[in-house]
Write an enzyme that holds these catalytic residues in place. Structure first.
Site, PDB file in Angstrom:
ATOM      1  N   ASN A  38       0.860  -1.176   0.000  1.00 40.16           N
ATOM      2  CA  ASN A  38       0.000   0.000   0.000  1.00 40.16           C
ATOM      3  C   ASN A  38       0.898   1.228   0.000  1.00 40.16           C
ATOM      4  OD1 ASN A  38      -1.385   2.360   1.077  1.00 40.16           O
ATOM      5  ND2 ASN A  38      -3.105   1.017   1.545  1.00 40.16           N
ATOM      6  N   ASN A  59       0.075   4.448  -0.260  1.00 37.59           N
ATOM      7  CA  ASN A  59      -0.463   5.705   0.267  1.00 37.59           C
ATOM      8  C   ASN A  59      -0.066   6.867  -0.644  1.00 37.59           C
ATOM      9  OD1 ASN A  59      -1.839   7.460   1.917  1.00 37.59           O
ATOM     10  ND2 ASN A  59      -0.265   7.551   3.497  1.00 37.59           N
ATOM     11  N   GLU A  98      -3.814   1.786  -3.036  1.00 40.29           N
ATOM     12  CA  GLU A  98      -3.894   3.207  -2.683  1.00 40.29           C
ATOM     13  C   GLU A  98      -2.899   4.023  -3.510  1.00 40.29           C
ATOM     14  OE1 GLU A  98      -5.030   5.813   1.273  1.00 40.29           O
ATOM     15  OE2 GLU A  98      -3.939   3.929   1.547  1.00 40.29           O
ATOM     16  N   ASP A 145      -4.316  -4.691   0.823  1.00 41.05           N
ATOM     17  CA  ASP A 145      -4.577  -4.089   2.121  1.00 41.05           C
ATOM     18  C   ASP A 145      -6.010  -4.453   2.462  1.00 41.05           C
ATOM     19  OD1 ASP A 145      -5.172  -2.541   4.286  1.00 41.05           O
ATOM     20  OD2 ASP A 145      -4.633  -0.627   3.365  1.00 41.05           O
ATOM     21  N   ASN A 184      -7.354  -4.195   5.479  1.00 44.50           N
ATOM     22  CA  ASN A 184      -7.870  -3.309   6.529  1.00 44.50           C
ATOM     23  C   ASN A 184      -8.535  -4.060   7.689  1.00 44.50           C
ATOM     24  OD1 ASN A 184      -7.294  -0.454   6.310  1.00 44.50           O
ATOM     25  ND2 ASN A 184      -8.310  -0.529   4.311  1.00 44.50           N
ATOM     26  N   ASP A 218       3.099   4.694   5.008  1.00 48.35           N
ATOM     27  CA  ASP A 218       2.759   4.249   6.361  1.00 48.35           C
ATOM     28  C   ASP A 218       2.557   2.738   6.414  1.00 48.35           C
ATOM     29  OD1 ASP A 218       0.455   4.450   4.839  1.00 48.35           O
ATOM     30  OD2 ASP A 218      -0.749   5.409   6.392  1.00 48.35           O
ATOM     31  N   HIS A 219       2.622   2.078   5.256  1.00 41.91           N
ATOM     32  CA  HIS A 219       2.658   0.624   5.144  1.00 41.91           C
ATOM     33  C   HIS A 219       4.059   0.199   4.705  1.00 41.91           C
ATOM     34  CE1 HIS A 219      -1.842  -0.219   4.972  1.00 41.91           C
ATOM     35  NE2 HIS A 219      -1.794   1.093   4.841  1.00 41.91           N
TER      36      HIS A 219
END
Length: 256
Positions: free
Chosen positions: A7, A9, A35, A149, A151, A246-247
């Site tokens: 991911n 981001n 993302e 991802d 989630n 952030d991943h």
């Protein structure tokens, strides 16, 4: 066969942080991105389709939101960019490459952390997607690698502060039960847990309270596979030496 799920981001942000330089050294056969947060006209630089790969981006209708991609060494026989779920297809949440002997998909599940309305959307996705996966098992006879991802942190071991997150999206009882059903009833397999069943390892960290530095994270990025691939999983690694997002990238090597 090396498969990377990540991911980003924002794929342009990850590029500025050195993602593609790192990727060039990984010898990956498939790279599944989630993302991407970009439209086609923002991805014209050759950097966004590394040399030697067939690349497909699926963007959300909403600019700067969601989006997935796949890079593959092998040119696919078919590319699938929709699940047949209009609400979520408009958000660019799915891409799959199909081959005679394999299907590889990049999937980005909705997050419910922004409020009740987003959790309700996530729950609609979960309700609609499980029958699609069940139908795949009934109708298809080729192995499937679902990178993404998701989630959802499945077990207590999959997030550092599980006690304080039991009422938060991503660790809600019904979300975890959904993964139970995916694994226990349908028979899909969490490839990472095959080779690291007891390892407390994470793939996402909040941007708050130095979570990355203190490794206070969640494992919400998975490669979920059909059981016919289980004996081919060789090793799994979460790459954290550099921070692109952030991943962190999830790397899984499969025996040929």
């Amino acid at each position: 066969m090396r498969v990377i799920s990540f991911n980003a981001n924002g794929i342009r942000s990850a590029a500025r942080k050195g993602f593609f330089d790192w990727l060039s050294e990984q010898n990956a056969d498939f790279v599944c991105i989630q993302e991407t947060k970009a439209q086609a006209d923002q991805l014209t630089d050759p950097e966004f389709c590394p040399a030697g790969y067939t690349c497909q981006y699926v963007s959300a209708e909403k600019k700067g939101y969601s989006g997935v991609a796949i890079y593959a060494r092998r040119s696919p026989d078919a590319i699938i960019t929709q699940l047949g779920l209009p609400e979520f297809d408009a958000e660019g949440r799915y891409c799959a490459f199909e081959y005679p002997d394999l299907m590889v998909a990049s999937l980005y599940l909705p997050s419910g952390s922004a409020g009740d309305h987003r959790q309700e959307s996530k729950d609609r996705f979960l309700a609609a997607y499980l029958p699609i996966l069940e139908s795949y098992l009934q109708k298809q006879h080729k192995p499937l690698i679902l990178c993404g991802d998701w989630n959802i942190a499945h077990k207590e071991i999959d997030l550092k502060n599980w006690k304080s997150n039991q009422k938060n999206s991503g660790f809600l009882p019904h979300e975890r039960a959904w993964l139970d059903e995916l694994f226990d009833r349908l028979g899909f397999v969490d490839a990472h847990r095959l080779v690291a069943p007891g390892e407390a390892v994470y793939t996402w960290w909040s941007n708050r309270a130095n979570a990355w530095e203190n490794n206070v994270g969640w494992r919400i990025d998975y490669q979920i596979i059909t059981p016919d691939l289980a004996d081919r999983v060789e090793r799994a690694t979460v790459y954290r030496d550099m921070k692109f997002s952030d991943h962190a990238p999830l790397i899984i090597d499969y025996r040929s």
